[in-house]
Scaffold this motif. Sequence first.
Motif, short mmCIF file in Angstrom:
data_model
loop_
_atom_site.label_atom_id
_atom_site.label_comp_id
_atom_site.label_asym_id
_atom_site.label_seq_id
_atom_site.Cartn_x
_atom_site.Cartn_y
_atom_site.Cartn_z
N ASP A 114 0.78 -1.02 0.02
CA ASP A 114 0.02 0.01 0.16
C ASP A 114 0.84 1.17 -0.01
O ASP A 114 1.50 1.59 1.05
CB ASP A 114 -0.85 -0.05 1.12
CG ASP A 114 -2.04 -1.09 1.36
OD1 ASP A 114 -2.54 -1.13 -0.02
OD2 ASP A 114 -2.31 -1.75 2.22
N HIS A 170 2.06 5.05 -0.05
CA HIS A 170 1.70 6.40 0.27
C HIS A 170 2.96 7.59 -0.13
O HIS A 170 4.01 7.24 0.62
CB HIS A 170 1.48 6.62 1.86
CG HIS A 170 0.13 5.49 1.98
ND1 HIS A 170 0.60 4.24 2.27
CD2 HIS A 170 -0.93 5.90 2.38
CE1 HIS A 170 -0.60 3.72 2.72
NE2 HIS A 170 -1.48 4.62 2.74
N ALA A 202 -1.15 -2.88 -4.21
CA ALA A 202 -2.38 -3.08 -3.89
C ALA A 202 -3.31 -1.70 -3.94
O ALA A 202 -4.36 -1.69 -4.14
CB ALA A 202 -2.70 -3.61 -2.69
N SER A 203 -2.50 -0.40 -3.38
CA SER A 203 -3.16 0.71 -3.64
C SER A 203 -2.30 1.80 -3.59
O SER A 203 -0.88 1.53 -3.39
CB SER A 203 -3.91 1.01 -2.37
OG SER A 203 -3.11 1.25 -1.20
N ARG A 204 -2.62 2.97 -4.32
CA ARG A 204 -1.40 4.09 -4.21
C ARG A 204 -2.37 5.40 -4.07
O ARG A 204 -3.02 5.80 -4.49
CB ARG A 204 -0.77 4.13 -5.77
CG ARG A 204 -1.61 4.19 -6.70
CD ARG A 204 -1.10 3.91 -8.14
NE ARG A 204 -0.93 2.62 -8.58
CZ ARG A 204 -0.10 1.74 -9.07
NH1 ARG A 204 1.10 2.34 -9.02
NH2 ARG A 204 -0.08 0.50 -9.20
N GLN A 205 -1.57 6.26 -3.10
CA GLN A 205 -2.25 7.39 -2.57
C GLN A 205 -1.23 8.31 -2.39
O GLN A 205 0.02 8.19 -2.00
CB GLN A 205 -2.96 7.42 -1.48
CG GLN A 205 -3.99 6.39 -1.56
CD GLN A 205 -4.92 6.24 -0.24
OE1 GLN A 205 -5.58 7.15 0.45
NE2 GLN A 205 -4.52 5.01 0.71
N HIS A 207 -3.37 8.86 7.80
CA HIS A 207 -3.08 7.38 7.01
C HIS A 207 -2.20 6.37 7.92
O HIS A 207 -2.48 5.26 7.47
CB HIS A 207 -2.54 7.36 5.81
CG HIS A 207 -3.26 8.10 4.50
ND1 HIS A 207 -4.27 7.36 3.87
CD2 HIS A 207 -3.54 9.37 4.20
CE1 HIS A 207 -4.70 8.03 3.09
NE2 HIS A 207 -4.59 9.32 3.43
N GLU A 216 -3.49 -3.28 7.55
CA GLU A 216 -4.23 -4.30 7.32
C GLU A 216 -3.43 -5.61 7.17
O GLU A 216 -2.11 -5.41 6.58
CB GLU A 216 -4.96 -4.01 5.91
CG GLU A 216 -5.95 -5.18 5.68
CD GLU A 216 -6.68 -4.63 4.21
OE1 GLU A 216 -6.84 -5.86 3.49
OE2 GLU A 216 -6.59 -3.64 3.86
N ARG A 268 -0.81 -7.08 4.08
CA ARG A 268 -0.41 -6.02 3.16
C ARG A 268 0.97 -5.14 3.84
O ARG A 268 0.88 -5.16 5.22
CB ARG A 268 -1.27 -4.95 3.00
CG ARG A 268 -2.59 -5.73 2.62
CD ARG A 268 -2.79 -5.19 0.96
NE ARG A 268 -3.40 -4.05 0.57
CZ ARG A 268 -4.56 -3.92 0.25
NH1 ARG A 268 -5.54 -4.92 0.43
NH2 ARG A 268 -4.89 -2.71 0.12
N ARG A 283 2.33 -1.52 4.43
CA ARG A 283 2.33 0.06 4.12
C ARG A 283 3.53 0.48 4.03
O ARG A 283 4.60 0.50 4.66
CB ARG A 283 1.58 0.42 5.37
CG ARG A 283 0.04 0.43 5.39
CD ARG A 283 -0.62 1.30 6.56
NE ARG A 283 0.10 0.77 7.86
CZ ARG A 283 -0.24 1.38 9.04
NH1 ARG A 283 -0.94 2.56 8.94
NH2 ARG A 283 0.40 1.27 10.27
#
Length: 359
Positions: free
Chosen positions: A142, A144, A195-198, A257, A263, A266, A268
């Motif tokens: 994940d 950030h 899995a996610s990008r912010q 965040h 989670e 995953r 971070r």
Amino acid sequence: MTNSNDIRTAFERQSIACDYLGSPFNARLCRLLGERLDQDTTFGRRILTWNGNPQSDALALRAAGAFHALKRQERASLAAAYPPNEVTEDALWQALAAAVEREDAFLTAFLDSAPQTNEVSRSNAILGGCLHIAARMKQPLDIHEIGASAGLNLNFDRYHYDLGGREWGSADAPVKITSAWEGETPPLDAPLAVASRQGSDLNPLDVSDEAARERLLSYIWPDQTARLQRIEAALAFAAQSGTAVEKADASEWVARHFDKPGEAGRTRVLFHTIVWQYLPAETQARIEAVMEAAARDASEAAPLAWLSMEADDKEADSAALRLRLWPSGEDVELARTDFHGRWTRWVGSATVRHGTASS
């Protein structure tokens, strides 16, 4: 108010840096502005009476970007003095002085915002760091990013790389990054999955807005055509893929965040590139405090990583790619890397410390 001699010195230092980083044109421009600018115009007075630190505020690059913006907009007849044309220093200065006379208000207002180069070639270091994390954790990441600007480096895993002759990524990727590479390469076969990008930025650039794209491109040095083309390609891809960056203070965003456990399953990752030096001390301190608390909550099931590419006191001509990883508490300098991503010297896990998030 900063002493005008200190301001002229800052322009000279930036000139030397531009020369080293492969932009003789921007080196000449910064040197000329530092030597010849006076207070007869609003633009000149704003620079020579700058209310702040001209070095950390990147004042010389703000000024250089302002002139490049005029040139790209075909205003003030600057094109004849800009690459690929070659002119004498006197001819270049005459063109700059005429531009100030005609576009004083535009140039002065352009100084309000700090440069955002969003240098996409830095992604080679980000890729190396994230491959290292993926090899260790064997979990999706994940991602950030703070200081993300237009979010171009958030797409690092979607680009193609040539790392000193070893390739990674799809051959038909929209952005191709070539970097000279010294030492071993990172684990290119690691199971990297984002899995996610912010991302966040105090002044995020909307890649779908032509004016925002033009402002970013104005900060790219005019004689570095390959760099301009690469960032234009990355901007087009970011617009197509819907990459968006949230407008937020870095410490507030990190707190939001990372103030609770991650989670399970995953990893971070907080990352940033050439951002830390621009953050106020209180913002740095709050981020460090948040990450210290998050580090205490990290577990084997929900690890935490802090990856940074930032200047340090070791080598003036490069940044350190540093990885802090929890719950192990490892603190590793993975590489030294050029500020614009032209080369990376990979160290891997040769330098390891253990400690808290701010050690």
